[in-house]
Design a protein around this motif. Structure first.
Motif, PDB file in Angstrom:
ATOM      1  N   LEU A   1       0.894  -1.440  -0.058  1.00  0.00           N
ATOM      2  CA  LEU A   1      -0.243   0.190   0.234  1.00  0.00           C
ATOM      3  C   LEU A   1       0.763   1.795   0.262  1.00  0.00           C
ATOM      4  CD1 LEU A   1      -2.842  -1.501   2.584  1.00  0.00           C
ATOM      5  CD2 LEU A   1      -3.689  -0.459  -0.107  1.00  0.00           C
ATOM      6  N   GLY A   2       2.152   1.442  -0.079  1.00  0.00           N
ATOM      7  CA  GLY A   2       3.174   2.325   0.064  1.00  0.00           C
ATOM      8  C   GLY A   2       3.085   2.638  -1.342  1.00  0.00           C
ATOM      9  N   GLU A   3       3.898   3.754  -1.019  1.00  0.00           N
ATOM     10  CA  GLU A   3       4.130   4.468  -2.570  1.00  0.00           C
ATOM     11  C   GLU A   3       5.656   4.405  -2.810  1.00  0.00           C
ATOM     12  OE1 GLU A   3       5.548   9.028  -2.993  1.00  0.00           O
ATOM     13  OE2 GLU A   3       3.111   8.998  -3.227  1.00  0.00           O
ATOM     14  N   ARG A   4       6.753   3.653  -2.558  1.00  0.00           N
ATOM     15  CA  ARG A   4       8.230   3.497  -2.607  1.00  0.00           C
ATOM     16  C   ARG A   4       7.870   1.734  -2.353  1.00  0.00           C
ATOM     17  NH1 ARG A   4      12.668   7.405  -1.394  1.00  0.00           N
ATOM     18  NH2 ARG A   4      11.138   8.845  -2.539  1.00  0.00           N
ATOM     19  N   VAL A   5       9.159   1.732  -3.624  1.00  0.00           N
ATOM     20  CA  VAL A   5       9.122   0.167  -3.610  1.00  0.00           C
ATOM     21  C   VAL A   5      10.448   0.027  -3.829  1.00  0.00           C
ATOM     22  CG1 VAL A   5       9.059  -2.237  -4.670  1.00  0.00           C
ATOM     23  CG2 VAL A   5       7.224  -0.448  -4.628  1.00  0.00           C
ATOM     24  N   ARG A   6      11.153  -0.922  -2.860  1.00  0.00           N
ATOM     25  CA  ARG A   6      13.045  -0.842  -2.941  1.00  0.00           C
ATOM     26  C   ARG A   6      13.432  -1.848  -4.008  1.00  0.00           C
ATOM     27  NH1 ARG A   6      15.727   4.110  -0.585  1.00  0.00           N
ATOM     28  NH2 ARG A   6      15.000   4.721   0.482  1.00  0.00           N
ATOM     29  N   LEU A   7      14.737  -1.431  -4.337  1.00  0.00           N
ATOM     30  CA  LEU A   7      15.182  -2.621  -5.541  1.00  0.00           C
ATOM     31  C   LEU A   7      16.301  -3.399  -4.475  1.00  0.00           C
ATOM     32  CD1 LEU A   7      14.267  -1.315  -9.137  1.00  0.00           C
ATOM     33  CD2 LEU A   7      12.669  -2.772  -7.213  1.00  0.00           C
ATOM     34  N   LYS A   8      16.663  -4.670  -5.013  1.00  0.00           N
ATOM     35  CA  LYS A   8      17.510  -4.906  -3.944  1.00  0.00           C
ATOM     36  C   LYS A   8      18.814  -4.231  -4.915  1.00  0.00           C
ATOM     37  CE  LYS A   8      16.161  -9.977  -3.638  1.00  0.00           C
ATOM     38  NZ  LYS A   8      16.314 -10.910  -4.782  1.00  0.00           N
ATOM     39  N   SER A   9      19.508  -3.305  -6.010  1.00  0.00           N
ATOM     40  CA  SER A   9      20.160  -2.721  -6.608  1.00  0.00           C
ATOM     41  C   SER A   9      20.590  -1.523  -5.547  1.00  0.00           C
ATOM     42  CB  SER A   9      20.085  -2.410  -8.012  1.00  0.00           C
ATOM     43  OG  SER A   9      18.897  -1.896  -7.800  1.00  0.00           O
ATOM     44  N   GLY A  10      19.410  -0.880  -4.848  1.00  0.00           N
ATOM     45  CA  GLY A  10      19.655   0.871  -4.100  1.00  0.00           C
ATOM     46  C   GLY A  10      18.724   1.634  -5.579  1.00  0.00           C
ATOM     47  N   ALA A  11      17.858   0.877  -6.693  1.00  0.00           N
ATOM     48  CA  ALA A  11      17.536   1.830  -6.723  1.00  0.00           C
ATOM     49  C   ALA A  11      15.889   1.789  -6.788  1.00  0.00           C
ATOM     50  CB  ALA A  11      17.519   1.287  -8.583  1.00  0.00           C
ATOM     51  N   TYR A  12      14.899   2.831  -7.058  1.00  0.00           N
ATOM     52  CA  TYR A  12      13.668   2.266  -6.509  1.00  0.00           C
ATOM     53  C   TYR A  12      12.936   2.681  -7.227  1.00  0.00           C
ATOM     54  CZ  TYR A  12      13.730   7.522  -5.227  1.00  0.00           C
ATOM     55  OH  TYR A  12      14.406   8.939  -5.557  1.00  0.00           O
ATOM     56  N   LEU A  13      11.126   2.070  -6.885  1.00  0.00           N
ATOM     57  CA  LEU A  13       9.938   2.841  -7.850  1.00  0.00           C
ATOM     58  C   LEU A  13       9.030   4.192  -7.018  1.00  0.00           C
ATOM     59  CD1 LEU A  13       9.123  -1.225  -8.941  1.00  0.00           C
ATOM     60  CD2 LEU A  13      10.687   0.414 -10.608  1.00  0.00           C
ATOM     61  N   VAL A  14       8.680   5.256  -7.298  1.00  0.00           N
ATOM     62  CA  VAL A  14       7.247   5.405  -7.133  1.00  0.00           C
ATOM     63  C   VAL A  14       6.060   4.945  -7.524  1.00  0.00           C
ATOM     64  CG1 VAL A  14       6.978   7.281  -6.033  1.00  0.00           C
ATOM     65  CG2 VAL A  14       8.836   6.756  -6.536  1.00  0.00           C
ATOM     66  N   ILE A  15       5.275   4.738  -6.912  1.00  0.00           N
ATOM     67  CA  ILE A  15       4.114   4.325  -7.756  1.00  0.00           C
ATOM     68  C   ILE A  15       2.943   4.810  -7.016  1.00  0.00           C
ATOM     69  CG2 ILE A  15       2.140   1.805  -8.067  1.00  0.00           C
ATOM     70  CD1 ILE A  15       4.349   0.413  -7.325  1.00  0.00           C
ATOM     71  N   GLN A  16       2.340   5.781  -7.746  1.00  0.00           N
ATOM     72  CA  GLN A  16       1.320   7.095  -7.660  1.00  0.00           C
ATOM     73  C   GLN A  16       0.291   6.405  -8.617  1.00  0.00           C
ATOM     74  OE1 GLN A  16       3.230  10.369  -8.803  1.00  0.00           O
ATOM     75  NE2 GLN A  16       3.494  10.904  -6.511  1.00  0.00           N
ATOM     76  N   PRO A  17      -1.051   6.226  -7.600  1.00  0.00           N
ATOM     77  CA  PRO A  17      -2.373   6.181  -8.995  1.00  0.00           C
ATOM     78  C   PRO A  17      -3.101   7.405  -8.924  1.00  0.00           C
ATOM     79  CG  PRO A  17      -2.999   5.122  -6.374  1.00  0.00           C
ATOM     80  CD  PRO A  17      -1.201   5.811  -6.586  1.00  0.00           C
ATOM     81  N   THR A  18      -3.699   7.397  -9.690  1.00  0.00           N
ATOM     82  CA  THR A  18      -4.654   9.113 -10.290  1.00  0.00           C
ATOM     83  C   THR A  18      -6.225   8.512 -10.960  1.00  0.00           C
ATOM     84  OG1 THR A  18      -4.492   9.271 -12.425  1.00  0.00           O
ATOM     85  CG2 THR A  18      -2.677  10.065 -11.443  1.00  0.00           C
ATOM     86  N   GLU A  19      -6.957   9.440 -10.301  1.00  0.00           N
ATOM     87  CA  GLU A  19      -7.522   9.399 -11.281  1.00  0.00           C
ATOM     88  C   GLU A  19      -8.389   8.131 -12.648  1.00  0.00           C
ATOM     89  OE1 GLU A  19     -12.138   8.914 -11.301  1.00  0.00           O
ATOM     90  OE2 GLU A  19     -10.488   9.677  -9.401  1.00  0.00           O
ATOM     91  N   ALA A  20      -7.224   8.788 -13.418  1.00  0.00           N
ATOM     92  CA  ALA A  20      -7.479   8.183 -14.957  1.00  0.00           C
ATOM     93  C   ALA A  20      -6.073   7.309 -15.236  1.00  0.00           C
ATOM     94  CB  ALA A  20      -6.743   9.229 -16.286  1.00  0.00           C
TER      95      ALA A  20
END
Length: 394
Positions: A269-288
């Motif tokens: 349910l969080g916005e940020r997902v960390r990857l093993k390499s140290g990189a990360y994803l930011v996931i943001q749902p919008t209306e569309a």
């Protein structure tokens, strides 16, 4: 690769939810939450009233209970069963018809219904839309041929049949017994609906837990585990032949704690997902749509092109998992780290298609936009995870 389903109840802020989690080699890959105080409409069959016909968008609005409107596309109205008809062969406002809820309400959209009914069993599905016989290609060739011969004369007039992969776990007698039960259910709906009043519920869909577990049966589950006695009994009644079902009892360690569900749900349910390499994803749902951004974070750079491709390939696998885990549907746009060569882009596209193909819900990489963003679409069936729990977080 071991797969198991864990079913328990969990408190998320001020709500109590039934949590159904699918683990693959101890990694959470799918999860759904249902408010224990609410009942789903999915799969229910109603006598609804046609309220509005919109020719321009090719759809009908059907009221299935007072103040509960649903959306019926023309494409899902091939074989209508009328209980009250004003003009022969043509849908008219005021008509009363039999419809089945096929998609839950998502965001501001009403639930979707179909006039083409689908009655599901463990081995078979009876459909009034597609009136042909279909047999799962995952069954061995000899079994497929035998089942085609077995049901060749059973379809075509009023309904079709889909023989599921799970039919391989049943004897001919068991499959035919299920066929007769589903056929009787359909005939009862067809024959008695004309004697029922508008808004009547003719048949209720499977419970949340039975529906979700049935979707997983063909995966070859190692085990289904629950700490709820009622759920345990319900699953045994429905699936005792399909997979081992275990009742978990331990006063010292809860099922939630054993599988780390609170932590894993919080991450999903969080916005940020960390990857093993140290990189990360930011996931943001919008209306569309849903937007996913790939960031290199604190990764140590080598050759820039190789470095960016490596990060993007790692991100592609995790993005496919997160889309499935969070049940993200509709349009998803991914901003990968920019790469200079077309070859790197093709390699990334191939990897993305590979990981998306593992999803149980159709998910497709469409193409890159002119700005280099990756477009993904995924079929809408159920609410996304964040909406299932009302945007609550732990």
């Amino acid at each position: 690769m071991s797969k198991r389903v864990v079913i328990t109840e969990e408190t998320i802020r001020d709500g109590r939810y039934q949590v159904i989690a699918l683990f693959e080699d101890n990694r959470l890959i799918e999860v759904s939450c249902a408010d224990v105080k609410e009942s789903s409409l999915l799969g229910n069959i109603y006598i609804g009233k046609v309220k509005r016909i919109l020719e321009k968008i090719g759809a009908v609005f059907v009221e299935i209970m007072p103040n509960q409107m649903t959306y019926l596309p023309f494409s899902e109205a091939d074989h209508v069963i009328w209980t009250k008809q004003q003009r022969a062969g043509k849908l008219t406002e005021g008509d009363e018809i039999v419809v089945q809820v096929v998609k839950e309400a998502v965001k501001t959209k009403e639930p979707n219904v179909s006039a083409n009914l689908s009655l599901k069993g463990n081995a078979l599905v009876l459909t009034t839309g597609n009136r042909k016989l279909g047999v799962s290609k995952k069954l061995e060739s000899k079994k497929r041929t035998h089942l085609k011969e077995m049901f060749a004369q059973k379809t075509g007039n009023e309904f079709g049949l889909v023989v599921r992969t799970n039919a391989g776990n049943y004897s001919d007698e068991q499959i035919f017994e299920e066929y007769e039960a589903i056929l009787k259910q359909y005939q009862n709906i067809r024959d008695y609906c004309r004697h029922r009043t508008c808004y009547s519920c003719l048949s209720r869909g499977d419970s949340h837990v039975v529906s979700r577990v049935r979707d997983y049966l063909s995966m070859g589950l190692e085990k289904i585990v629950t700490d709820d006695q009622t759920v345990y009994e319900e699953l045994n009644a429905a699936f005792s032949k399909e997979a081992p079902i275990a009742f978990y009892e331990d006063s010292m360690l809860s099922l939630t704690a054993l599988y780390g569900l609170r932590t894993k749900l919080g991450e999903a349910l969080g916005e940020r997902v960390r990857l093993k390499s140290g990189a990360y994803l930011v996931i943001q749902p919008t209306e569309a749509l849903t937007v996913i951004d790939v960031n290199s974070g604190k990764c140590i750079k080598g050759n820039a092109e190789d470095f960016y491709l490596k990060i993007n390939l790692e991100a592609a696998e995790e993005i496919a998992r997160q889309i499935r885990l969070r049940n993200i549907s509709g349009i998803c746009v991914v901003d990968f780290i920019n790469m200079d060569t077309g070859e790197a882009g093709r390699t990334l596209a191939k990897a993305l298609r590979h990981w998306l193909a593992k999803d149980t819900v159709p998910a497709v990489f469409v193409d890159y936009t002119k700005l280099g963003l990756a477009e993904i679409t995924r079929k809408k069936v159920r609410k996304p995870l964040w909406e299932q729990v009302g945007k609550r977080v732990f």
